[in-house]
Design an enzyme around this catalytic site. Structure first.
Site, PDB file in Angstrom:
ATOM      1  N   VAL A   1      -8.023 -11.209  13.464  1.00 46.02           N
ATOM      2  CA  VAL A   1      -7.830 -10.188  12.624  1.00 46.02           C
ATOM      3  C   VAL A   1      -7.698  -9.211  13.379  1.00 46.02           C
ATOM      4  O   VAL A   1      -6.448  -8.072  13.147  1.00 46.02           O
ATOM      5  CB  VAL A   1      -9.357  -9.906  12.031  1.00 46.02           C
ATOM      6  N   ALA A   2      -7.312  -9.259  15.014  1.00 48.51           N
ATOM      7  CA  ALA A   2      -7.075  -8.476  16.059  1.00 48.51           C
ATOM      8  C   ALA A   2      -5.463  -8.535  16.254  1.00 48.51           C
ATOM      9  O   ALA A   2      -4.924  -8.121  17.402  1.00 48.51           O
ATOM     10  CB  ALA A   2      -8.025  -8.422  17.451  1.00 48.51           C
TER      11      ALA A   2
ATOM     12  N   LEU B   1     -12.834  -5.332  19.402  1.00 54.47           N
ATOM     13  CA  LEU B   1     -11.644  -4.089  19.152  1.00 54.47           C
ATOM     14  C   LEU B   1     -12.086  -3.661  20.412  1.00 54.47           C
ATOM     15  O   LEU B   1     -13.175  -2.896  20.320  1.00 54.47           O
ATOM     16  CB  LEU B   1     -10.985  -3.551  17.836  1.00 54.47           C
TER      17      LEU B   1
ATOM     18  N   ARG C   1     -26.607  -3.849  18.926  1.00 58.66           N
ATOM     19  CA  ARG C   1     -25.966  -3.761  17.868  1.00 58.66           C
ATOM     20  C   ARG C   1     -26.136  -5.340  17.375  1.00 58.66           C
ATOM     21  O   ARG C   1     -26.183  -6.223  16.055  1.00 58.66           O
ATOM     22  CB  ARG C   1     -23.865  -4.383  17.864  1.00 58.66           C
TER      23      ARG C   1
ATOM     24  N   ARG D   1       0.895  -0.807  -0.168  1.00 58.07           N
ATOM     25  CA  ARG D   1       0.149   0.074   0.172  1.00 58.07           C
ATOM     26  C   ARG D   1       0.652   1.436   0.323  1.00 58.07           C
ATOM     27  O   ARG D   1       2.095   1.078   0.219  1.00 58.07           O
ATOM     28  CB  ARG D   1      -0.920  -0.244   1.095  1.00 58.07           C
TER      29      ARG D   1
ATOM     30  N   ASP E   1      -3.180  -6.843  15.159  1.00 60.75           N
ATOM     31  CA  ASP E   1      -2.111  -5.479  14.878  1.00 60.75           C
ATOM     32  C   ASP E   1      -2.610  -5.410  16.803  1.00 60.75           C
ATOM     33  O   ASP E   1      -1.338  -4.862  16.712  1.00 60.75           O
ATOM     34  CB  ASP E   1      -2.665  -4.450  13.838  1.00 60.75           C
TER      35      ASP E   1
ATOM     36  N   GLU F   1      -6.540   4.800  13.532  1.00 56.80           N
ATOM     37  CA  GLU F   1      -6.718   3.437  14.307  1.00 56.80           C
ATOM     38  C   GLU F   1      -7.487   4.530  15.497  1.00 56.80           C
ATOM     39  O   GLU F   1      -8.679   3.576  15.673  1.00 56.80           O
ATOM     40  CB  GLU F   1      -6.151   2.162  15.060  1.00 56.80           C
TER      41      GLU F   1
ATOM     42  N   LYS G   1       1.726   1.815   6.965  1.00 55.11           N
ATOM     43  CA  LYS G   1       2.226   1.091   8.300  1.00 55.11           C
ATOM     44  C   LYS G   1       2.742   1.758   9.018  1.00 55.11           C
ATOM     45  O   LYS G   1       4.054   3.171   9.059  1.00 55.11           O
ATOM     46  CB  LYS G   1       2.729  -0.558   7.797  1.00 55.11           C
TER      47      LYS G   1
ATOM     48  N   MET H   1      -3.961  -7.459   7.114  1.00 54.73           N
ATOM     49  CA  MET H   1      -4.278  -8.285   5.763  1.00 54.73           C
ATOM     50  C   MET H   1      -4.558  -7.869   4.574  1.00 54.73           C
ATOM     51  O   MET H   1      -3.812  -8.099   3.284  1.00 54.73           O
ATOM     52  CB  MET H   1      -5.862  -9.159   6.468  1.00 54.73           C
TER      53      MET H   1
ATOM     54  N   TYR I   1      -0.856   4.387  11.469  1.00 53.66           N
ATOM     55  CA  TYR I   1      -1.374   3.350  11.666  1.00 53.66           C
ATOM     56  C   TYR I   1      -0.209   3.311  12.832  1.00 53.66           C
ATOM     57  O   TYR I   1       0.189   3.142  12.348  1.00 53.66           O
ATOM     58  CB  TYR I   1      -1.766   2.233  10.965  1.00 53.66           C
TER      59      TYR I   1
ATOM     60  N   HIS J   1      -0.950   1.246  15.993  1.00 48.27           N
ATOM     61  CA  HIS J   1      -1.158  -0.114  16.949  1.00 48.27           C
ATOM     62  C   HIS J   1      -0.239   0.415  18.309  1.00 48.27           C
ATOM     63  O   HIS J   1       0.590  -1.090  18.278  1.00 48.27           O
ATOM     64  CB  HIS J   1      -0.662  -0.776  16.016  1.00 48.27           C
TER      65      HIS J   1
ATOM     66  N   SER K   1     -21.699 -12.038  24.499  1.00 50.70           N
ATOM     67  CA  SER K   1     -20.653 -13.171  24.260  1.00 50.70           C
ATOM     68  C   SER K   1     -20.948 -13.101  26.028  1.00 50.70           C
ATOM     69  O   SER K   1     -20.942 -12.216  26.555  1.00 50.70           O
ATOM     70  CB  SER K   1     -20.352 -12.227  23.826  1.00 50.70           C
TER      71      SER K   1
END
Length: 376
Positions: free
Chosen positions: A267-268, A240, A203, A15, A270, A118, A75, A301, A94, A96, A220
């Site tokens: 996917v979490a 997240l 949600r 990117r 990072d 983020e 990144k 990803m 980003y 993180h 949950s």
């Protein structure tokens, strides 16, 4: 302001911080943009395209870091990059930091002002600069899971959507935010049986209406997560907490009880990952196996689809970047969303969630004002 766009150097990161269309907008607003040669190669934009947009081409990253007032990246800076940052320079990318105390220390030592995509928020408390990459990652997570389920790659040998007479795969999505919603959309589209787990009843109601009852929604709890995970063929970790490390919702103790050859996609990752055994992997070597369960934990990803990702990201970041270019970090004074994005200022961590995650004292923005005058 002089804006610098270095070429991304993280493994398999194609990117680019600014597309040619965005460069044209910065130039039209009276700013100069310096792009490292080859920075846009991953999206098919060569140096001539950037020149046509009004940018100037730099021979290397050193020139960019040495002369630009604001660095725009995708990144988080790598060690060779954060050592080139300097005081009063703005970094917009980003970060993180919650899962990367070493980088946090490097940014603090540089004295730069670091604004993290983020943690920038909108008027409704959403994360507008994280959302486009979350959309991409959510969709890619199902593609990755489908590939990893193939027997030749160690999976159960199961087709996500099944065929008439043969059951479809069971996909469990933990987290009903942007990532989870797009993962569920892709999985449903492929014909999988999908459950979404979230701790927000409003949600879950939205998801139920959005998919017209085609997903099973679960509130949950530890019991609900365990029940769903142990019956799953695919588990997508899509949790997240803005700026903070992700909670560990799938424990090592659960793995021996899961189906052999099942796949979990974190996917979490990072933000440190939401599965206990997760650690970052790359597109070169995307998976590892623990107790017969395949773990896919590729950081960044969306970097695998840079053309889509770069344009989607630029669509979201452009207004904020232009505001910073026009007024420097003083733009934060008038924009609560950018205020939330400020992670590091003059060697201090100023974002509470980040500070808590890395065990560092947080210096409030108001204290920074008192010590240094108006942020600029």
């Amino acid at each position: 302001m002089r804006i610098g766009v270095p070429k991304e150097i993280k493994t398999h990161e194609y990117r680019v911080g600014l597309t040619p269309l965005s460069v044209r907008e910065y130039v039209a607003a009276g700013h100069s943009v310096l792009i490292e040669t080859g920075a846009g190669a991953g999206i098919g934009a060569d140096d001539e395209v950037y020149r046509a947009a009004g940018g100037t081409i730099a021979a290397d990253a050193d020139e960019i870091f040495a002369t630009a007032e604001m660095i725009v990246k995708v990144k988080e800076p790598q060690p060779t990059e954060w050592r080139k940052l300097r005081e009063n320079q703005i970094l917009f990318t980003y970060l993180h930091l919650a899962a990367d105390p070493e980088q946090a220390a490097g940014l603090m030592e540089s004295g730069c002002t670091a604004v993290a995509y983020e943690t920038v928020t909108d008027a409704k408390g959403g994360l507008p600069l994280l959302a486009p990459m979350s959309e991409v990652a959510g969709r890619l997570s199902i593609e990755a899971a489908g590939a990893a389920l193939k027997r030749n790659l160690g999976g159960r040998g199961l087709l996500l959507g099944g065929v008439p007479g043969v059951p479809a795969a069971r996909v469990v999505v933990i987290g009903g935010g942007v990532v989870g919603t797009h993962a569920a959309r892709m999985a449903i589209g492929l014909g999988a049986e999908v459950s979404v787990i979230d701790r927000s009843l409003p949600r879950l109601r939205e998801i139920d209406e959005l998919f017209a009852g085609r997903v099973r929604t679960r509130f949950s709890t530890l019991g609900a997560i365990e029940e769903e995970v142990l019956q799953a063929d695919v588990v997508i970790g899509a949790v997240l907490i803005a700026g903070a490390a992700a909670p560990k919702l799938l424990t090592r103790a659960m793995l021996p009880q899961m189906r052999k050859g099942s796949v979990i996609v974190d996917v979490a990752i990072d933000q440190g990952g939401c599965f206990e055994m997760s650690h970052p992997t790359t597109h070169d070597d995307p998976t590892f196996v623990v107790d017969g369960v395949i773990h896919y934990c590729v950081a960044s990803m969306p970097g695998a689809v840079p053309l889509t990702s770069s344009h989607a990201l630029n669509n979201a970041t452009l207004p904020y970047g232009l505001a910073l270019a026009a007024r420097g970090v003083a733009a934060i004074d008038d924009d609560p969303g950018l205020h939330a994005g400020l992670n590091v200022r003059r060697g201090k961590i100023v974002h509470p969630a980040v500070a808590e995650a890395i065990g560092h004292h947080v210096q409030k923005i108001e204290q920074a004002h008192a010590a240094h005058g108006r942020i600029h």
